[in-house]
Enzyme design. Structure first.
Site, short mmCIF file in Angstrom:
data_model
loop_
_atom_site.label_atom_id
_atom_site.label_comp_id
_atom_site.label_asym_id
_atom_site.label_seq_id
_atom_site.Cartn_x
_atom_site.Cartn_y
_atom_site.Cartn_z
N CYS A 128 -61.63 -0.24 13.55
CA CYS A 128 -62.00 -0.62 12.20
C CYS A 128 -63.40 -1.24 12.22
O CYS A 128 -63.71 -2.06 13.09
CB CYS A 128 -60.99 -1.63 11.66
SG CYS A 128 -61.34 -2.17 9.98
N HIS A 159 -56.10 -1.94 3.67
CA HIS A 159 -57.18 -2.90 3.45
C HIS A 159 -57.10 -3.54 2.05
O HIS A 159 -57.49 -4.68 1.85
CB HIS A 159 -58.55 -2.21 3.55
CG HIS A 159 -59.11 -2.17 4.95
ND1 HIS A 159 -59.45 -3.29 5.66
CD2 HIS A 159 -59.44 -1.12 5.75
CE1 HIS A 159 -59.94 -2.94 6.84
NE2 HIS A 159 -59.94 -1.63 6.93
N HIS A 207 -54.57 3.55 6.57
CA HIS A 207 -55.42 2.45 7.07
C HIS A 207 -56.25 1.85 5.92
O HIS A 207 -56.30 0.63 5.76
CB HIS A 207 -56.32 3.02 8.17
CG HIS A 207 -57.31 2.06 8.74
ND1 HIS A 207 -57.31 1.70 10.08
CD2 HIS A 207 -58.35 1.40 8.18
CE1 HIS A 207 -58.31 0.83 10.29
NE2 HIS A 207 -58.96 0.65 9.16
N GLU A 208 -56.87 2.71 5.12
CA GLU A 208 -57.76 2.22 4.06
C GLU A 208 -56.97 1.54 2.93
O GLU A 208 -57.40 0.51 2.41
CB GLU A 208 -58.60 3.37 3.47
CG GLU A 208 -59.53 4.06 4.47
CD GLU A 208 -60.40 3.11 5.26
OE1 GLU A 208 -60.75 2.03 4.76
OE2 GLU A 208 -60.72 3.45 6.42
NI NI Z 1 -60.61 -0.55 8.60
#
Ligand code: NI
Length: 170
Positions: free
Chosen positions: A97, A143, A139-140
């Protein structure tokens, strides 16, 4: 367009739940353009608005999955994305990341997901993603809820000279 500074741990904005976007005005368009530029320059395959210090539910993803076919990577901009379906099959893959430089880890994710959201103009969109694309979306979107890959990783280790946000396993 402008490059924005990428926030890294322990920046608090990375741990906050981001706000829903309600206004698709020029400010949002400028934010998205800056996110795309910042992602490409990093370089990374995805970026979420909190990573540039903006606590809004916006992600950009650009992954060259089809490079072997000579097709350019497709750019996705998703506003208010949510995962509405996770495949029961999971897969472990290596993630990194831009907000946690110098580390990578093994993360188990669903092999396929369906993502619903809006495009940059506010039009509803639905995307089915598989493999690395599905991993990047998971993953995004994490966030946007203040969740980082290290929270989900079975194992985390140090890496050197790795700047890509998510590195293919080989
Ligand atoms: Ni990331």
């Amino acid at each position: 367009m402008a490059l924005r500074e990428i926030q890294t741990l322990p920046a608090q904005v990375l741990r906050r739940k981001a706000r829903k976007v309600k206004d698709f005005a020029p400010d949002l368009q400028a934010l998205i353009d800056d996110m795309v530029e910042t992602m490409r320059q990093a370089p990374g395959v995805g970026l979420a608005a909190p990573q540039i210090g903006v606590s809004l539910r916006v992600i950009v993803v650009e992954y060259g999955e089809d490079l072997e076919d000579g097709r350019p990577p497709k750019l996705y901009t998703l506003v208010n994305p949510e995962i509405i379906r996770y495949s029961p099959e999971n897969e472990v893959g290596i993630e990194a990341c831009l907000s946690i430089p110098g580390f990578a880890g093994d993360v188990e994710r669903s092999l396929e997901v369906t993502v619903r959201g809006q495009n940059r103009r506010g039009k509803p969109v639905k995307i089915k993603a598989k493999g690395w694309m599905a991993r990047i979306f998971q993953h995004e979107i994490d966030h946007l809820d203040g969740i980082l890959f290290v929270d989900r990783a079975k194992k985390v280790w140090r890496i050197e000279g790795e700047t890509a946000q998510i590195a293919p396993a080989d």
